[in-house]
Design a protein around this motif. Structure first.
Motif, short mmCIF file in Angstrom:
data_model
loop_
_atom_site.label_atom_id
_atom_site.label_comp_id
_atom_site.label_asym_id
_atom_site.label_seq_id
_atom_site.Cartn_x
_atom_site.Cartn_y
_atom_site.Cartn_z
N LEU A 7 -68.65 2.58 -28.36
CA LEU A 7 -67.35 3.09 -27.91
C LEU A 7 -66.29 2.58 -28.87
N LEU A 8 -65.41 3.46 -29.35
CA LEU A 8 -64.34 3.08 -30.28
C LEU A 8 -63.02 2.99 -29.53
N ALA A 9 -62.26 1.93 -29.79
CA ALA A 9 -60.95 1.77 -29.18
C ALA A 9 -59.94 1.40 -30.26
N ASP A 10 -59.09 2.36 -30.61
CA ASP A 10 -58.10 2.15 -31.66
C ASP A 10 -57.00 3.20 -31.48
N THR A 13 -55.52 7.50 -34.66
CA THR A 13 -56.46 8.61 -34.58
C THR A 13 -57.25 8.80 -35.87
N ARG A 16 -59.97 6.18 -36.14
CA ARG A 16 -61.08 6.45 -35.21
C ARG A 16 -61.97 7.56 -35.75
N ARG A 17 -61.35 8.65 -36.19
CA ARG A 17 -62.14 9.79 -36.68
C ARG A 17 -62.94 9.41 -37.92
N VAL A 20 -65.95 7.52 -36.67
CA VAL A 20 -66.88 8.47 -36.05
C VAL A 20 -67.66 9.22 -37.12
N VAL A 31 -71.95 7.52 -30.95
CA VAL A 31 -70.60 7.26 -30.45
C VAL A 31 -70.45 7.95 -29.10
N GLU A 34 -64.10 7.66 -27.34
CA GLU A 34 -62.98 7.15 -28.13
C GLU A 34 -61.83 6.84 -27.18
N LYS A 36 -57.65 5.39 -27.07
CA LYS A 36 -56.47 5.15 -27.91
C LYS A 36 -55.64 3.97 -27.43
#
Length: 222
Positions: A7-10, A13, A16-17, A20, A31, A34, A36
């Motif tokens: 799981l990405l938390a940032d 954008t 994050r992309r 990914v 993944v 996501e 934010k």
């Protein structure tokens, strides 16, 4: 091999992309979401139960520090790795005290990120050598000995103390197993017992606790 669920938390954008897209080339990584901000990270961690969360520190509404504390409390099996641009001492120490299982800087190479995620898969901490040394050096200071981590709930066995000494040195589970002539599963069992007795969440906190409370001998500097 079952894919490592990430799981990405940032709040950025574009970043994050980019992550990914980078992870999409790996068959062994998936993944699952996501976020934010910290609130979304907490909600998605509960919903998807990922293997690991890659968490930025500076996010709106709810910071990464607050999010890691809540996630580790509510879903302790989820590993949370800080991935940020901040390497100041205060941020590093606060993240570890809040339960982070690792701390990485955003300027690392893709191969380093893959290597660290692979370490997480096998139960190892995701932290670079320089940062690990900084953490242990900080908690060698006598002034910090009375605060930060809870008191132990039970005495360690001689074998658990041996394992703890290797953890302080930064040894991996396979290295500990080889040195002590035991299986990796036995190492993991000892580590679980150590964490339970010391009321800690991960091996980084265990290393900090051991140094701070004198449970192991002074380790040589790198």
């Amino acid at each position: 091999m079952t894919p490592l669920r990430v799981l990405l938390a940032d709040d950025q954008t574009l970043f994050r992309r980019a992550i990914v897209s980078l992870l999409a080339f790996r068959d062994d990584i998936e993944v699952v979401g996501e976020a934010k901000d910290g609130f979304e990270a907490i909600a998605l961690a509960q919903e998807t139960l990922p293997d690991v969360v890659l968490m930025d520190l500076n996010m709106p509404h709810c910071s990464g520090l607050d999010a890691v504390r809540i996630i580790k409390k509510e879903t302790p099996s989820v590993k949370v790795i800080i991935l940020t641009v901040s390497d100041d001492d205060q941020s590093v120490f606060a993240a570890i005290k809040n339960g982070a299982d690792g701390y990485l800087l955003k300027d690392l190479e893709p191969r380093q990120l893959f290597m660290m995620l692979e370490r997480v898969r096998w139960g190892e901490p995701a932290i670079e050598g320089a940062l690990a040394a900084k953490i242990l050096q900080e908690f060698r200071q006598p002034a910090a000995s009375a605060k930060g981590l809870p008191e132990a709930g039970g005495a360690l066995t001689p074998r658990e103390t041996e394992v703890l000494e290797f953890i302080v040195r930064g040894a991996t589970n396979p290295e500990i197993a080889s040195s002590l002539y035991i299986s990796e599963n036995t190492v993991k069992l000892h580590l679980r017992n150590i964490l339970a007795k010391l009321h800690l969440q991960n091996r980084i906190q265990a290393a900090v606790y051991a140094v701070r409370h004198g449970l192991v001998g002074e380790q040589p500097h790198e």
